[in-house]
Design a protein around this motif. Structure first.
Motif, PDB file in Angstrom:
ATOM      1  N   ARG A  30      35.208  39.484  43.079  1.00  0.00           N
ATOM      2  CA  ARG A  30      35.649  40.611  42.229  1.00  0.00           C
ATOM      3  C   ARG A  30      37.077  41.018  42.570  1.00  0.00           C
ATOM      4  O   ARG A  30      37.893  41.268  41.671  1.00  0.00           O
ATOM      5  CB  ARG A  30      34.701  41.799  42.413  1.00  0.00           C
ATOM      6  CG  ARG A  30      33.343  41.635  41.769  1.00  0.00           C
ATOM      7  CD  ARG A  30      32.566  42.944  41.768  1.00  0.00           C
ATOM      8  NE  ARG A  30      31.265  42.779  41.161  1.00  0.00           N
ATOM      9  CZ  ARG A  30      30.136  42.542  41.835  1.00  0.00           C
ATOM     10  NH1 ARG A  30      30.168  42.463  43.174  1.00  0.00           N
ATOM     11  NH2 ARG A  30      28.991  42.389  41.197  1.00  0.00           N
ATOM     12  N   ARG A  31      37.388  41.118  43.852  1.00  0.00           N
ATOM     13  CA  ARG A  31      38.740  41.536  44.243  1.00  0.00           C
ATOM     14  C   ARG A  31      39.770  40.491  43.836  1.00  0.00           C
ATOM     15  O   ARG A  31      40.836  40.835  43.302  1.00  0.00           O
ATOM     16  CB  ARG A  31      38.802  41.770  45.756  1.00  0.00           C
ATOM     17  CG  ARG A  31      40.190  42.180  46.265  1.00  0.00           C
ATOM     18  CD  ARG A  31      40.726  43.385  45.527  1.00  0.00           C
ATOM     19  NE  ARG A  31      42.059  43.765  45.976  1.00  0.00           N
ATOM     20  CZ  ARG A  31      42.966  44.386  45.225  1.00  0.00           C
ATOM     21  NH1 ARG A  31      42.675  44.704  43.962  1.00  0.00           N
ATOM     22  NH2 ARG A  31      44.144  44.701  45.713  1.00  0.00           N
ATOM     23  N   ASP A  69      48.895  43.876  43.742  1.00  0.00           N
ATOM     24  CA  ASP A  69      48.991  44.852  42.664  1.00  0.00           C
ATOM     25  C   ASP A  69      49.677  46.145  43.092  1.00  0.00           C
ATOM     26  O   ASP A  69      49.568  47.166  42.415  1.00  0.00           O
ATOM     27  CB  ASP A  69      47.608  45.145  42.060  1.00  0.00           C
ATOM     28  CG  ASP A  69      46.558  45.507  43.101  1.00  0.00           C
ATOM     29  OD1 ASP A  69      46.874  45.501  44.310  1.00  0.00           O
ATOM     30  OD2 ASP A  69      45.397  45.783  42.702  1.00  0.00           O
ATOM     31  N   ASP A 111      33.221  40.483  34.947  1.00  0.00           N
ATOM     32  CA  ASP A 111      33.431  41.373  33.810  1.00  0.00           C
ATOM     33  C   ASP A 111      33.830  40.591  32.564  1.00  0.00           C
ATOM     34  O   ASP A 111      34.758  40.945  31.843  1.00  0.00           O
ATOM     35  CB  ASP A 111      34.495  42.425  34.149  1.00  0.00           C
ATOM     36  CG  ASP A 111      34.490  43.594  33.152  1.00  0.00           C
ATOM     37  OD1 ASP A 111      33.438  43.851  32.544  1.00  0.00           O
ATOM     38  OD2 ASP A 111      35.549  44.227  32.989  1.00  0.00           O
ATOM     39  N   ARG A 141      43.810  38.822  37.254  1.00  0.00           N
ATOM     40  CA  ARG A 141      44.010  39.490  35.955  1.00  0.00           C
ATOM     41  C   ARG A 141      45.304  40.284  35.948  1.00  0.00           C
ATOM     42  O   ARG A 141      46.027  40.320  34.942  1.00  0.00           O
ATOM     43  CB  ARG A 141      42.823  40.404  35.639  1.00  0.00           C
ATOM     44  CG  ARG A 141      41.635  39.696  35.020  1.00  0.00           C
ATOM     45  CD  ARG A 141      40.644  40.686  34.446  1.00  0.00           C
ATOM     46  NE  ARG A 141      40.029  41.505  35.481  1.00  0.00           N
ATOM     47  CZ  ARG A 141      38.906  41.188  36.116  1.00  0.00           C
ATOM     48  NH1 ARG A 141      38.276  40.049  35.829  1.00  0.00           N
ATOM     49  NH2 ARG A 141      38.411  41.988  37.030  1.00  0.00           N
ATOM     50  N   HIS A 142      45.612  40.942  37.064  1.00  0.00           N
ATOM     51  CA  HIS A 142      46.857  41.716  37.160  1.00  0.00           C
ATOM     52  C   HIS A 142      48.061  40.791  36.966  1.00  0.00           C
ATOM     53  O   HIS A 142      49.001  41.121  36.231  1.00  0.00           O
ATOM     54  CB  HIS A 142      46.929  42.402  38.528  1.00  0.00           C
ATOM     55  CG  HIS A 142      48.074  43.350  38.672  1.00  0.00           C
ATOM     56  ND1 HIS A 142      48.023  44.662  38.247  1.00  0.00           N
ATOM     57  CD2 HIS A 142      49.319  43.184  39.190  1.00  0.00           C
ATOM     58  CE1 HIS A 142      49.168  45.253  38.500  1.00  0.00           C
ATOM     59  NE2 HIS A 142      49.983  44.374  39.074  1.00  0.00           N
ATOM     60  N   THR A 191      38.463  33.550  35.960  1.00  0.00           N
ATOM     61  CA  THR A 191      39.305  34.624  35.418  1.00  0.00           C
ATOM     62  C   THR A 191      40.341  34.086  34.441  1.00  0.00           C
ATOM     63  O   THR A 191      40.584  34.677  33.378  1.00  0.00           O
ATOM     64  CB  THR A 191      39.998  35.373  36.571  1.00  0.00           C
ATOM     65  OG1 THR A 191      39.017  35.801  37.513  1.00  0.00           O
ATOM     66  CG2 THR A 191      40.748  36.586  36.057  1.00  0.00           C
ATOM     67  N   GLU A 222      40.391  40.668  40.117  1.00  0.00           N
ATOM     68  CA  GLU A 222      41.251  41.802  39.767  1.00  0.00           C
ATOM     69  C   GLU A 222      42.721  41.431  39.915  1.00  0.00           C
ATOM     70  O   GLU A 222      43.553  41.756  39.060  1.00  0.00           O
ATOM     71  CB  GLU A 222      40.944  43.004  40.665  1.00  0.00           C
ATOM     72  CG  GLU A 222      39.638  43.711  40.398  1.00  0.00           C
ATOM     73  CD  GLU A 222      39.378  44.800  41.419  1.00  0.00           C
ATOM     74  OE1 GLU A 222      40.233  44.991  42.328  1.00  0.00           O
ATOM     75  OE2 GLU A 222      38.329  45.457  41.330  1.00  0.00           O
ATOM     76  N   LEU A 223      43.052  40.761  41.016  1.00  0.00           N
ATOM     77  CA  LEU A 223      44.445  40.397  41.267  1.00  0.00           C
ATOM     78  C   LEU A 223      44.923  39.318  40.303  1.00  0.00           C
ATOM     79  O   LEU A 223      46.065  39.364  39.833  1.00  0.00           O
ATOM     80  CB  LEU A 223      44.595  39.918  42.712  1.00  0.00           C
ATOM     81  CG  LEU A 223      44.319  40.961  43.790  1.00  0.00           C
ATOM     82  CD1 LEU A 223      44.412  40.337  45.180  1.00  0.00           C
ATOM     83  CD2 LEU A 223      45.270  42.146  43.676  1.00  0.00           C
ATOM     84  N   SER A 280      36.833  32.083  41.463  1.00  0.00           N
ATOM     85  CA  SER A 280      37.334  33.290  40.798  1.00  0.00           C
ATOM     86  C   SER A 280      38.636  33.020  40.042  1.00  0.00           C
ATOM     87  O   SER A 280      38.887  33.640  38.999  1.00  0.00           O
ATOM     88  CB  SER A 280      37.529  34.422  41.819  1.00  0.00           C
ATOM     89  OG  SER A 280      38.022  33.948  43.052  1.00  0.00           O
TER      90      SER A 280
END
Length: 385
Positions: A303-304, A259, A75, A310-311, A334, A307-308, A330
């Motif tokens: 992707r997962r 998260d 993303d 970025r969190h 990220t 997400e973490l 990743s």
């Protein structure tokens, strides 16, 4: 204008101000690794760093061919995707691991004493070989067993053998050394471990600092601003352990995730306790790897993990644990996208403030915001390859 007597300084002010400067040094962010890679001691060798880099590069080349894939999987705005792809490719080719822990705790398990001694000797040889080749990560060291396991002698023996062995083989303790001390359920364990480090310092002529792990709700109440001071300045960092922490709270297995709001609470307590002290903070890990080498499985894992990561970044945790070579892709993608996305706008706002002009867009920055913007730029400069 009426004359007034010269104001007197309140009693005790000088000592209080001295303590403030020592406890909260107000230093800006320097280089901090974006991750820590944990490798069980029995699987650690002089090839480990290269093997992780090679495996991560193989996955990138197979499943992240170019900017389009970066934009879709992570993303990332299309305008940044090409730069991010090139940065990750270069990073994995030159420095895939920034911080390495040789794990003698949960990732290693309990072994007979002579067996663990043998793995310490094996790790020492690997560290010496990495150092000789110029391939030892900028941060490195062991994670020893917890005192909470009821056997501090094993923990101390492993650390002593590891340190003495490296100093003997290399001739010195290479820079970047730190030791991770897990499962700190009692504050007393911290003082006892700091005492152990002091004794090793005197014996080996080195300066030692350590990282504590925050893995239990019992740990949160004794986190505070003067904790490092009470440990002789030996506390370098606090790392969050998601799985022990969520298990201790009784969360169901499918909710053991970074998260989860309970983990946010723990991280915020850590931030509150150590703000301004210079003690670094690190988040935890994702205990998952791609289910297969198929593109769908690899992309799903990335992707997962993204997400973490970025969190964590949104919550001000700029470092985390990586447990599998796939996580390197990743992690770096990220982190780089996060820093690059706002870099130019942050720099423009700082320049506008320095030049006493409007930054545009209706922004009215406060001095505290400018300090935060400048810190973010320094952090980005340190993190980007």
């Amino acid at each position: 204008m009426p004359s007034v007597p010269e104001p007197s300084v309140p009693g005790g002010f000088a000592e209080t101000y001295r303590l403030q400067q020592a406890r909260y040094p107000e230093q800006g962010p320097g280089w901090q690794p974006v991750h820590t890679v944990y490798v069980p001691a029995d699987r650690f060798s002089a090839r480990t760093v290269a093997e992780w880099g090679e495996r991560a590069l193989s996955l990138l080349k197979a499943h992240l061919a170019g900017p389009d894939e970066v934009a879709e999987v992570f993303d990332v705005p299309s305008g940044l995707a090409g730069v991010v792809h090139e940065m990750v490719l270069r990073k994995l080719s030159t420095e895939p691991v920034e911080d390495l822990r040789v794990d003698f705790e949960d990732g290693y398990g309990v072994r007979p004493g002579p067996v663990e001694d043998g793995h310490v000797a094996q790790a020492v040889e690997a560290v010496a070989a990495l150092h000789a080749a110029g391939a030892l990560p900028r941060r490195w060291g062991p994670r020893v067993k917890s005192f909470a396991d009821g056997d501090p002698a094993r923990s101390v023996r492993t650390l002593h053998l590891f340190l003495a062995g490296v100093v003997e083989r290399v001739g010195e303790l290479p820079g970047g050394f730190t030791v991770t001390f897990p499962k700190v359920l009692m504050e007393g364990y911290l003082g006892q471990f700091a005492q152990v480090l002091g004794e090793l310092e005197a014996e080996l002529g080195v300066r030692l600092r350590f990282e504590m792990q925050v893995e239990a709700p019992q740990t949160l109440p004794f986190l505070r601003g003067d904790l490092n001071e009470s440990l002789g300045g030996r506390l370098a960092a606090a790392h969050f352990g998601v799985f022990d922490y969520t298990a201790a709270l009784g969360l169901p297995p499918h909710e053991q995730r970074l998260d989860h709001p309970a983990c946010d609470h723990a991280r915020h307590v850590m931030q509150t306790a150590f703000a301004g002290t210079g003690v670094e903070l690190s988040d935890g890990s994702l205990a998952a790897a791609p289910a297969s080498d198929r593109a769908g499985d690899v992309h799903g894992l990335w992707r997962r993990h993204a997400e973490l990561v970025r969190h964590s970044l949104r919550h001000g945790f700029y470092q985390g644990w990586d447990m599998h070579p796939s996580h390197l892709v990743s992690r770096f993608a990220t982190v780089y996208a996060f820093h690059l996305a706002r870099y130019d706008s942050y720099r423009e706002r700082v320049l506008a403030w320095e030049e006493r002009r409007s930054a545009g867009g209706g922004v009215m920055d406060e001095p505290a915001t400018i300090r935060t913007l400048a810190a973010a730029l320094r952090r980005a400069d340190a993190a980007l390859p």
